[in-house]
Design an enzyme around this catalytic site. Structure first.
Site, PDB file in Angstrom:
ATOM      1  N   LYS A   1       0.929  -1.309   0.121  1.00  0.00           N
ATOM      2  CA  LYS A   1       0.138  -0.196   0.029  1.00  0.00           C
ATOM      3  C   LYS A   1       0.949   1.146  -0.034  1.00  0.00           C
ATOM      4  O   LYS A   1       0.494   2.144  -0.797  1.00  0.00           O
ATOM      5  CB  LYS A   1      -1.088   0.251   1.355  1.00  0.00           C
TER       6      LYS A   1
ATOM      7  N   ARG B   1      -9.854   0.534   8.271  1.00  0.00           N
ATOM      8  CA  ARG B   1      -9.471  -0.862   8.425  1.00  0.00           C
ATOM      9  C   ARG B   1     -10.467  -1.795   9.278  1.00  0.00           C
ATOM     10  O   ARG B   1     -10.035  -2.692   9.501  1.00  0.00           O
ATOM     11  CB  ARG B   1      -8.409  -1.317   9.068  1.00  0.00           C
TER      12      ARG B   1
ATOM     13  N   ARG C   1      12.126  -5.144   4.373  1.00  0.00           N
ATOM     14  CA  ARG C   1      11.645  -3.738   4.398  1.00  0.00           C
ATOM     15  C   ARG C   1      12.604  -3.062   5.223  1.00  0.00           C
ATOM     16  O   ARG C   1      13.101  -3.385   6.333  1.00  0.00           O
ATOM     17  CB  ARG C   1      10.302  -3.639   4.924  1.00  0.00           C
TER      18      ARG C   1
ATOM     19  N   ARG D   1      10.962  -1.232  10.972  1.00  0.00           N
ATOM     20  CA  ARG D   1      10.099  -0.974  11.859  1.00  0.00           C
ATOM     21  C   ARG D   1       9.664  -1.998  12.912  1.00  0.00           C
ATOM     22  O   ARG D   1      10.076  -3.072  12.695  1.00  0.00           O
ATOM     23  CB  ARG D   1       8.798  -1.006  11.035  1.00  0.00           C
TER      24      ARG D   1
ATOM     25  N   ARG E   1      -0.294  -9.236  12.970  1.00  0.00           N
ATOM     26  CA  ARG E   1      -0.882  -8.208  12.256  1.00  0.00           C
ATOM     27  C   ARG E   1      -1.754  -8.738  10.909  1.00  0.00           C
ATOM     28  O   ARG E   1      -2.830  -8.372  10.587  1.00  0.00           O
ATOM     29  CB  ARG E   1       0.051  -7.302  11.518  1.00  0.00           C
TER      30      ARG E   1
HETATM   31  P1  AP5 Z   1       4.813  -1.690   1.915  1.00  0.00           P
HETATM   32  O1  AP5 Z   1       4.546  -0.726   0.603  1.00  0.00           O
HETATM   33  O2  AP5 Z   1       5.525  -0.937   3.001  1.00  0.00           O
HETATM   34  O3  AP5 Z   1       3.538  -2.435   2.293  1.00  0.00           O
HETATM   35  P2  AP5 Z   1       2.421  -1.788   2.981  1.00  0.00           P
HETATM   36  O4  AP5 Z   1       0.979  -2.523   2.428  1.00  0.00           O
HETATM   37  O5  AP5 Z   1       2.167  -0.376   3.096  1.00  0.00           O
HETATM   38  O6  AP5 Z   1       2.538  -2.612   4.488  1.00  0.00           O
HETATM   39  P3  AP5 Z   1       2.558  -1.672   6.027  1.00  0.00           P
HETATM   40  O7  AP5 Z   1       3.300  -2.981   6.791  1.00  0.00           O
HETATM   41  O8  AP5 Z   1       2.796  -0.615   6.146  1.00  0.00           O
HETATM   42  O9  AP5 Z   1       0.979  -2.151   6.219  1.00  0.00           O
HETATM   43  P4  AP5 Z   1       0.158  -1.961   7.391  1.00  0.00           P
HETATM   44  O10 AP5 Z   1      -1.127  -1.906   7.125  1.00  0.00           O
HETATM   45  O11 AP5 Z   1       0.470  -3.238   8.430  1.00  0.00           O
HETATM   46  O12 AP5 Z   1       0.829  -0.866   8.268  1.00  0.00           O
HETATM   47  P5  AP5 Z   1       0.552   0.645   8.689  1.00  0.00           P
HETATM   48  O13 AP5 Z   1       1.611   1.427   8.589  1.00  0.00           O
HETATM   49  O14 AP5 Z   1      -0.612   0.988   7.833  1.00  0.00           O
HETATM   50  O15 AP5 Z   1       5.473  -2.797   1.614  1.00  0.00           O
HETATM   51  C1  AP5 Z   1       6.091  -3.698   2.274  1.00  0.00           C
HETATM   52  C2  AP5 Z   1       7.526  -4.311   1.912  1.00  0.00           C
HETATM   53  O16 AP5 Z   1       7.253  -5.029   0.549  1.00  0.00           O
HETATM   54  C3  AP5 Z   1       8.367  -3.221   1.613  1.00  0.00           C
HETATM   55  O17 AP5 Z   1       9.682  -3.460   1.856  1.00  0.00           O
HETATM   56  C4  AP5 Z   1       8.183  -3.115   0.013  1.00  0.00           C
HETATM   57  O18 AP5 Z   1       9.499  -2.377  -0.603  1.00  0.00           O
HETATM   58  C5  AP5 Z   1       8.245  -4.436  -0.538  1.00  0.00           C
HETATM   59  N1  AP5 Z   1       7.210  -4.511  -1.773  1.00  0.00           N
HETATM   60  C6  AP5 Z   1       6.159  -3.870  -2.075  1.00  0.00           C
HETATM   61  N2  AP5 Z   1       5.602  -4.071  -3.084  1.00  0.00           N
HETATM   62  C7  AP5 Z   1       6.311  -5.158  -3.662  1.00  0.00           C
HETATM   63  C8  AP5 Z   1       6.273  -6.049  -4.768  1.00  0.00           C
HETATM   64  N3  AP5 Z   1       5.385  -5.835  -5.796  1.00  0.00           N
HETATM   65  N4  AP5 Z   1       7.153  -6.993  -4.945  1.00  0.00           N
HETATM   66  C9  AP5 Z   1       8.401  -7.118  -3.978  1.00  0.00           C
HETATM   67  N5  AP5 Z   1       8.454  -6.474  -2.940  1.00  0.00           N
HETATM   68  C10 AP5 Z   1       7.473  -5.370  -2.595  1.00  0.00           C
HETATM   69  O19 AP5 Z   1      -0.230   0.391  10.209  1.00  0.00           O
HETATM   70  C11 AP5 Z   1       0.640  -0.044  11.148  1.00  0.00           C
HETATM   71  C12 AP5 Z   1      -0.023   0.068  12.514  1.00  0.00           C
HETATM   72  O20 AP5 Z   1      -0.628   1.378  12.755  1.00  0.00           O
HETATM   73  C13 AP5 Z   1      -1.230  -1.082  12.666  1.00  0.00           C
HETATM   74  O21 AP5 Z   1      -0.783  -2.154  12.821  1.00  0.00           O
HETATM   75  C14 AP5 Z   1      -2.340  -0.189  13.542  1.00  0.00           C
HETATM   76  O22 AP5 Z   1      -1.532  -0.587  14.896  1.00  0.00           O
HETATM   77  C15 AP5 Z   1      -1.970   1.247  13.229  1.00  0.00           C
HETATM   78  N6  AP5 Z   1      -3.156   1.689  12.299  1.00  0.00           N
HETATM   79  C16 AP5 Z   1      -2.699   2.282  11.235  1.00  0.00           C
HETATM   80  N7  AP5 Z   1      -3.869   2.608  10.416  1.00  0.00           N
HETATM   81  C17 AP5 Z   1      -4.811   2.077  11.249  1.00  0.00           C
HETATM   82  C18 AP5 Z   1      -6.313   2.228  11.014  1.00  0.00           C
HETATM   83  N8  AP5 Z   1      -6.820   2.930  10.139  1.00  0.00           N
HETATM   84  N9  AP5 Z   1      -7.135   1.839  12.099  1.00  0.00           N
HETATM   85  C19 AP5 Z   1      -6.635   1.158  13.124  1.00  0.00           C
HETATM   86  N10 AP5 Z   1      -5.232   1.143  13.498  1.00  0.00           N
HETATM   87  C20 AP5 Z   1      -4.229   1.531  12.372  1.00  0.00           C
HETATM   88 MG    MG Z   2       2.587   1.081   4.790  1.00  0.00          MG
END
Ligand code: AP5
Ligand code: MG
Length: 212
Positions: A13, A88, A123, A156, A167
């Site tokens: 994402k 989410r 990552r 992270r 997660r």
């Molecule tokens: P990346 O692009 O970083 O993936 P992502 O989908 O953004 O993953 P996140 O871990 O950020 O998602 P998340 O939803 O768990 O975390 P968030 O920060 O939103 O890609 C991942 C890796 O793969 C990278 O190394 C990238 O380079 C690689 N990659 C990407 N595409 C690729 C491909 N095609 N091929 C190969 N490699 C690839 O949330 C974190 C925490 O915040 C949550 O756990 C929760 O506690 C809180 N939170 C955030 N938003 C909310 C909400 N709306 N409600 C409640 N809690 C929330």
């Molecule tokens: Mg992310």
């Protein structure tokens, strides 16, 4: 154009949001990045969110809805925005609808759990601007340094294998249901996230009608 990027943790994402910002010239709103910034700055929001995030649990809906409603009301969101990682839960999606936040496309980036666990170990993220890299699939120009802001890249805290597994469970239990919710509204677009970053980006541009 208002877009939601949906998908499991590590589906890509954040990576796709960064590319779409450049191609569509609209801002990305990442609740994960906003919360990590709040923690780094020691704000009230950060203090409330920290433990949930460290454990890989969801932060309570009311905290999220406050920051998102404020952000989408900013002038730079007038021509559209990309929501990364929000909504989410069903409650968050319904609250956005109730607030009149119109969503045109909900793009679900589809990747198997097994592939995700492998991705997360490689990552690296910018501790300052939140940009996401991978040591093999998407390395920075200079090792350990962010291409965008020149700050240090870090691992992270919630990327430990056991936290990633939790997660993923949370995603399947609380977030995946949003595919049904937006599917019924006719806004769901599925994209294969198990291909190259560029390939997935091309497919996203096609499903949102930004490219033939
Ligand atoms: P990346 O692009 O970083 O993936 P992502 O989908 O953004 O993953 P996140 O871990 O950020 O998602 P998340 O939803 O768990 O975390 P968030 O920060 O939103 O890609 C991942 C890796 O793969 C990278 O190394 C990238 O380079 C690689 N990659 C990407 N595409 C690729 C491909 N095609 N091929 C190969 N490699 C690839 O949330 C974190 C925490 O915040 C949550 O756990 C929760 O506690 C809180 N939170 C955030 N938003 C909310 C909400 N709306 N409600 C409640 N809690 C929330
Ligand atoms: Mg992310």
């Amino acid at each position: 154009m208002n877009i939601i990027l949906l998908g499991a943790p590590g589906a890509g994402k954040g990576t796709q949001a960064e590319l779409l910002v450049k191609k569509l010239s609209i801002p990305a709103i990442s609740t994960g990045n906003m919360l990590r910034e709040a923690i780094a700055n020691g704000t009230e929001l950060g203090k409330k969110a920290k433990q949930f995030m460290d454990e890989g649990a969801l932060v309570p809906d009311e905290l999220i809805l406050g920051i998102v409603a404020d952000r989408v009301a900013q002038p730079d969101c007038q021509n559209g925005f990309i929501l990364d990682g929000v909504p989410r839960t069903l409650a968050q999606a319904e609250a956005l609808e109730d607030k009149g936040v119109v969503i045109d496309h909900v793009v679900s980036i589809e990747v198997d759990d097994a592939e995700i666990e492998g991705r997360m170990t490689g990552r690296r993220v910018c501790g300052s601007c939140g940009a996401s890299y991978h040591i093999v699939a998407n390395p920075p120009k200079t090792e350990g340094v962010c291409d965008h802001c020149g700050k240090e890249l870090i691992i992270r805290k919630d990327d430990k294998p056991e936290t990633v597994r939790h997660r993923l469970e949370v995603y399947h239990a609380s977030t995946e249901v949003l595919k049904d919710f937006y599917g019924k509204l006719g806004r769901l677009r599925l994209v294969n996230g198990s291909q190259s970053i560029e390939g997935a980006n091309e497919d996203i541009l096609k499903v949102i009608g930004a490219k033939e």
